[in-house]
Write a protein that holds these residues in place. Structure first.
Motif, PDB file in Angstrom:
ATOM      1  N   THR A   1      66.313  14.420  64.647  1.00  0.00           N
ATOM      2  CA  THR A   1      64.958  14.030  65.020  1.00  0.00           C
ATOM      3  C   THR A   1      64.117  15.295  65.003  1.00  0.00           C
ATOM      4  OG1 THR A   1      65.627  12.146  66.374  1.00  0.00           O
ATOM      5  CG2 THR A   1      63.487  13.159  66.869  1.00  0.00           C
ATOM      6  N   LEU A   2      63.066  15.301  64.194  1.00  0.00           N
ATOM      7  CA  LEU A   2      62.237  16.493  64.023  1.00  0.00           C
ATOM      8  C   LEU A   2      60.924  16.334  64.782  1.00  0.00           C
ATOM      9  CD1 LEU A   2      62.673  17.045  60.171  1.00  0.00           C
ATOM     10  CD2 LEU A   2      64.085  17.940  62.038  1.00  0.00           C
ATOM     11  N   VAL A   3      60.611  17.319  65.606  1.00  0.00           N
ATOM     12  CA  VAL A   3      59.333  17.375  66.307  1.00  0.00           C
ATOM     13  C   VAL A   3      58.540  18.487  65.643  1.00  0.00           C
ATOM     14  CG1 VAL A   3      58.179  17.599  68.536  1.00  0.00           C
ATOM     15  CG2 VAL A   3      60.522  16.687  68.419  1.00  0.00           C
ATOM     16  N   MET A   4      57.535  18.130  64.856  1.00  0.00           N
ATOM     17  CA  MET A   4      56.876  19.098  63.987  1.00  0.00           C
ATOM     18  C   MET A   4      55.468  19.435  64.469  1.00  0.00           C
ATOM     19  SD  MET A   4      58.274  17.720  60.309  1.00  0.00           S
ATOM     20  CE  MET A   4      58.482  19.367  59.651  1.00  0.00           C
ATOM     21  N   PHE A   5      55.109  20.718  64.345  1.00  0.00           N
ATOM     22  CA  PHE A   5      53.773  21.159  64.748  1.00  0.00           C
ATOM     23  C   PHE A   5      53.325  22.328  63.879  1.00  0.00           C
ATOM     24  CE2 PHE A   5      56.584  23.998  67.072  1.00  0.00           C
ATOM     25  CZ  PHE A   5      55.928  25.217  67.054  1.00  0.00           C
ATOM     26  N   CYS A   6      52.024  22.613  63.922  1.00  0.00           N
ATOM     27  CA  CYS A   6      51.489  23.819  63.282  1.00  0.00           C
ATOM     28  C   CYS A   6      50.397  24.380  64.186  1.00  0.00           C
ATOM     29  CB  CYS A   6      51.048  23.563  61.849  1.00  0.00           C
ATOM     30  SG  CYS A   6      50.006  22.100  61.575  1.00  0.00           S
ATOM     31  N   ASN A   7      49.224  24.685  63.657  1.00  0.00           N
ATOM     32  CA  ASN A   7      48.216  25.387  64.461  1.00  0.00           C
ATOM     33  C   ASN A   7      47.331  24.488  65.315  1.00  0.00           C
ATOM     34  OD1 ASN A   7      48.487  28.221  64.273  1.00  0.00           O
ATOM     35  ND2 ASN A   7      47.830  28.146  62.140  1.00  0.00           N
ATOM     36  N   GLY A   8      47.104  23.268  64.886  1.00  0.00           N
ATOM     37  CA  GLY A   8      46.212  22.410  65.656  1.00  0.00           C
ATOM     38  C   GLY A   8      45.730  21.234  64.838  1.00  0.00           C
ATOM     39  N   ILE A   9      44.717  20.528  65.355  1.00  0.00           N
ATOM     40  CA  ILE A   9      44.265  19.303  64.697  1.00  0.00           C
ATOM     41  C   ILE A   9      43.546  19.579  63.389  1.00  0.00           C
ATOM     42  CG2 ILE A   9      44.064  18.139  66.923  1.00  0.00           C
ATOM     43  CD1 ILE A   9      41.035  18.395  66.673  1.00  0.00           C
ATOM     44  N   TRP A  10      43.264  20.858  63.103  1.00  0.00           N
ATOM     45  CA  TRP A  10      42.621  21.242  61.840  1.00  0.00           C
ATOM     46  C   TRP A  10      43.629  21.787  60.835  1.00  0.00           C
ATOM     47  CZ3 TRP A  10      43.844  26.335  61.572  1.00  0.00           C
ATOM     48  CH2 TRP A  10      44.075  27.004  62.794  1.00  0.00           C
ATOM     49  N   CYS A  11      44.897  21.778  61.200  1.00  0.00           N
ATOM     50  CA  CYS A  11      45.937  22.390  60.364  1.00  0.00           C
ATOM     51  C   CYS A  11      46.790  21.318  59.678  1.00  0.00           C
ATOM     52  CB  CYS A  11      46.813  23.297  61.224  1.00  0.00           C
ATOM     53  SG  CYS A  11      48.163  24.102  60.319  1.00  0.00           S
ATOM     54  N   PRO A  12      46.853  21.297  58.346  1.00  0.00           N
ATOM     55  CA  PRO A  12      47.586  20.246  57.640  1.00  0.00           C
ATOM     56  C   PRO A  12      49.019  20.617  57.270  1.00  0.00           C
ATOM     57  CG  PRO A  12      46.257  21.457  56.084  1.00  0.00           C
ATOM     58  CD  PRO A  12      46.034  22.121  57.432  1.00  0.00           C
TER      59      PRO A  12
ATOM     60  N   ASP B   1      61.039   6.955  62.367  1.00  0.00           N
ATOM     61  CA  ASP B   1      61.302   7.039  63.796  1.00  0.00           C
ATOM     62  C   ASP B   1      62.032   8.318  64.192  1.00  0.00           C
ATOM     63  OD1 ASP B   1      63.712   6.410  62.623  1.00  0.00           O
ATOM     64  OD2 ASP B   1      64.263   4.886  64.092  1.00  0.00           O
ATOM     65  N   LYS B   2      62.474   9.083  63.198  1.00  0.00           N
ATOM     66  CA  LYS B   2      63.095  10.378  63.465  1.00  0.00           C
ATOM     67  C   LYS B   2      62.105  11.536  63.304  1.00  0.00           C
ATOM     68  CE  LYS B   2      67.975   9.496  62.441  1.00  0.00           C
ATOM     69  NZ  LYS B   2      69.163   9.998  61.698  1.00  0.00           N
ATOM     70  N   LEU B   3      60.842  11.205  63.089  1.00  0.00           N
ATOM     71  CA  LEU B   3      59.803  12.222  62.930  1.00  0.00           C
ATOM     72  C   LEU B   3      58.784  12.088  64.061  1.00  0.00           C
ATOM     73  CD1 LEU B   3      59.242  11.947  59.066  1.00  0.00           C
ATOM     74  CD2 LEU B   3      60.398  13.807  60.281  1.00  0.00           C
ATOM     75  N   LYS B   4      58.532  13.171  64.756  1.00  0.00           N
ATOM     76  CA  LYS B   4      57.532  13.224  65.820  1.00  0.00           C
ATOM     77  C   LYS B   4      56.519  14.306  65.457  1.00  0.00           C
ATOM     78  CE  LYS B   4      60.471  10.478  67.845  1.00  0.00           C
ATOM     79  NZ  LYS B   4      60.251   9.015  67.914  1.00  0.00           N
ATOM     80  N   TRP B   5      55.254  14.045  65.748  1.00  0.00           N
ATOM     81  CA  TRP B   5      54.197  14.977  65.359  1.00  0.00           C
ATOM     82  C   TRP B   5      53.418  15.452  66.573  1.00  0.00           C
ATOM     83  CZ3 TRP B   5      48.762  13.728  63.252  1.00  0.00           C
ATOM     84  CH2 TRP B   5      48.176  14.875  62.712  1.00  0.00           C
ATOM     85  N   TYR B   6      53.518  16.756  66.832  1.00  0.00           N
ATOM     86  CA  TYR B   6      52.708  17.358  67.887  1.00  0.00           C
ATOM     87  C   TYR B   6      51.390  17.784  67.245  1.00  0.00           C
ATOM     88  CZ  TYR B   6      51.214  20.688  71.501  1.00  0.00           C
ATOM     89  OH  TYR B   6      50.477  21.360  72.450  1.00  0.00           O
ATOM     90  N   ARG B   7      50.430  16.880  67.245  1.00  0.00           N
ATOM     91  CA  ARG B   7      49.158  17.069  66.540  1.00  0.00           C
ATOM     92  C   ARG B   7      48.368  18.262  67.082  1.00  0.00           C
ATOM     93  NH1 ARG B   7      43.799  14.739  67.355  1.00  0.00           N
ATOM     94  NH2 ARG B   7      42.679  14.502  65.359  1.00  0.00           N
ATOM     95  N   GLY B   8      48.378  18.459  68.402  1.00  0.00           N
ATOM     96  CA  GLY B   8      47.594  19.538  68.999  1.00  0.00           C
ATOM     97  C   GLY B   8      48.082  20.925  68.629  1.00  0.00           C
ATOM     98  N   GLY B   9      49.385  21.050  68.380  1.00  0.00           N
ATOM     99  CA  GLY B   9      49.942  22.307  67.913  1.00  0.00           C
ATOM    100  C   GLY B   9      49.675  23.498  68.821  1.00  0.00           C
ATOM    101  N   MET B  10      49.715  24.680  68.229  1.00  0.00           N
ATOM    102  CA  MET B  10      49.608  25.918  68.998  1.00  0.00           C
ATOM    103  C   MET B  10      48.277  26.043  69.734  1.00  0.00           C
ATOM    104  SD  MET B  10      52.449  27.453  68.974  1.00  0.00           S
ATOM    105  CE  MET B  10      51.828  28.866  69.878  1.00  0.00           C
ATOM    106  N   GLN B  11      47.215  25.558  69.142  1.00  0.00           N
ATOM    107  CA  GLN B  11      45.916  25.695  69.801  1.00  0.00           C
ATOM    108  C   GLN B  11      45.900  24.952  71.138  1.00  0.00           C
ATOM    109  OE1 GLN B  11      42.365  24.500  67.585  1.00  0.00           O
ATOM    110  NE2 GLN B  11      41.292  26.185  68.564  1.00  0.00           N
ATOM    111  N   ASP B  12      46.430  23.750  71.171  1.00  0.00           N
ATOM    112  CA  ASP B  12      46.494  23.003  72.427  1.00  0.00           C
ATOM    113  C   ASP B  12      47.508  23.631  73.381  1.00  0.00           C
ATOM    114  OD1 ASP B  12      44.598  21.304  71.486  1.00  0.00           O
ATOM    115  OD2 ASP B  12      45.806  19.479  71.617  1.00  0.00           O
ATOM    116  N   TRP B  13      48.619  24.108  72.839  1.00  0.00           N
ATOM    117  CA  TRP B  13      49.671  24.712  73.657  1.00  0.00           C
ATOM    118  C   TRP B  13      49.130  25.910  74.443  1.00  0.00           C
ATOM    119  CZ3 TRP B  13      54.602  22.920  74.439  1.00  0.00           C
ATOM    120  CH2 TRP B  13      55.523  23.785  75.023  1.00  0.00           C
ATOM    121  N   VAL B  14      48.438  26.819  73.755  1.00  0.00           N
ATOM    122  CA  VAL B  14      47.920  28.004  74.450  1.00  0.00           C
ATOM    123  C   VAL B  14      46.686  27.682  75.281  1.00  0.00           C
ATOM    124  CG1 VAL B  14      48.861  29.578  72.719  1.00  0.00           C
ATOM    125  CG2 VAL B  14      46.501  28.778  72.488  1.00  0.00           C
TER     126      VAL B  14
END
Length: 319
Positions: free
Chosen positions: A269-280, A297-310
């Motif tokens: 199960t992969l939880v994938m993220f990048c920089n934020g909602i502007w990052c494709p 169902d094995k793919l999860k997307w952290y849309r907010g990414g690093m920008q939301d995290w910090v």
């Protein structure tokens, strides 16, 4: 006065695209010029390491340069050595930029927050949750929110005009059947992984130059262009080789390649993220995996990414 770079983004783009950065490449390259380039590369790498900004693949590039020289291909060896030198310079520059900006403790490492004037004793993740222990590169990291009242976002996340394409606002749902998750869900997946659940992998889809500025503890870096070959018209750099993509799918994700295509029945199960909602970058990876037949169902997307995290002060680490 320290001379600042014209643009770290320009240099990073040149590196990602594999552009030649030496005046010695080609027919002029010989053993002497290679040794000069190698010395410069090793010095730049050492300098970056001393500041905590060494890129993970710089050492590998230097090894490849030495191997090319051993085979007598000095043009290739010089080009590789010079690329390693540039990476070292960029890594050192990024590390010093972070120090110049006075980055708060939670942006630099896990564990207990640094106690300084103006700190808050209480800044929990939720009313009931103070911290979460995760594992990063074999070491325990305590993820919590920052306790410095004067802390601000790092400069790279302050921009609002980035240019679309490629930095376009991403949809709330990246693909049918793929769950969009937030910080608490990511923390839950990280904690489950730390407790021994090998079926979960939290993936930072960004390129290494971004990861060096800080990533989510417990995540694994799989740059978007190692999987999403040919996507986005190369706007973020050259795509990875097919063999590299296959290796990632098999070795890191748990997929199997058969005569009939890919078998993802035992894949993680992969939880994938990048920089934020502007990052494709992460959404591109998800799109590629879906096309290959990866179960949604094995793919999860952290849309907010690093920008939301910090933005909520959660702990980050350097790889």
């Amino acid at each position: 006065m320290r001379i600042r770079h014209l643009s770290a983004g320009i240099l990073a783009a040149a590196l990602a695209a594999g552009l030649p950065t030496t005046t010695w490449a080609g027919d002029k390259a010989d053993k002497a010029t290679f040794e000069k380039s190698l010395t410069a590369a090793e010095e730049a790498r050492k300098k970056a390491a001393s500041a905590g900004g060494e890129w993970r693949d710089t050492g590998k590039i230097i090894k490849k340069a030495k191997a090319a020289a051993k085979e007598g291909d000095y043009a290739k060896a010089v080009k590789l050595a010079d690329k390693a030198k540039r990476q070292g310079e960029l890594g050192y520059e990024q590390a010093m930029d972070q120090k110049d900006a006075g980055m708060p403790a939670y942006m630099m490492a896990g564990g207990e927050p640094k106690k300084v004037a103006g700190t808050s004793a209480e800044n929990k993740i939720t009313a009931e949750l103070e911290s979460v222990e995760v594992m990063h590169n074999g070491e325990k990291v305590v993820v919590m929110r920052g306790h410095d009242k004067a802390a601000t976002l790092p400069e790279e996340f302050l921009k609002t005009d980035r240019g679309c394409p490629p930095f376009c606002v991403q949809p709330l749902t990246v693909a049918e059947g793929v769950e969009t998750v937030g910080e608490l869900e990511v923390l839950d997946y990280l904690q489950r992984s730390a407790k021994g659940d090998s079926s979960i992998l939290v993936v930072d889809s960004r390129t290494p130059d971004w990861v060096m500025r800080g990533t989510i503890p417990g995540s694994v870096n799989i740059p978007w262009d190692k999987i999403s070959q040919g996507q986005m018209g190369g706007m973020f750099g050259d795509a990875g080789e097919a063999s590299t993509a296959d290796g990632i799918l098999i070795d890191k994700i748990g997929a199997k390649k058969t005569d009939n295509g890919w078998d993802f029945s035992d894949a993680k199960t992969l939880v994938m993220f990048c920089n934020g909602i502007w990052c494709p970058q992460s959404s591109s990876n998800i799109g590629t995996l879906i096309k290959l037949g990866y179960p949604a169902d094995k793919l999860k997307w952290y849309r907010g990414g690093m920008q939301d995290w910090v933005s909520v002060g959660l702990t980050t680490v350097k790889p």
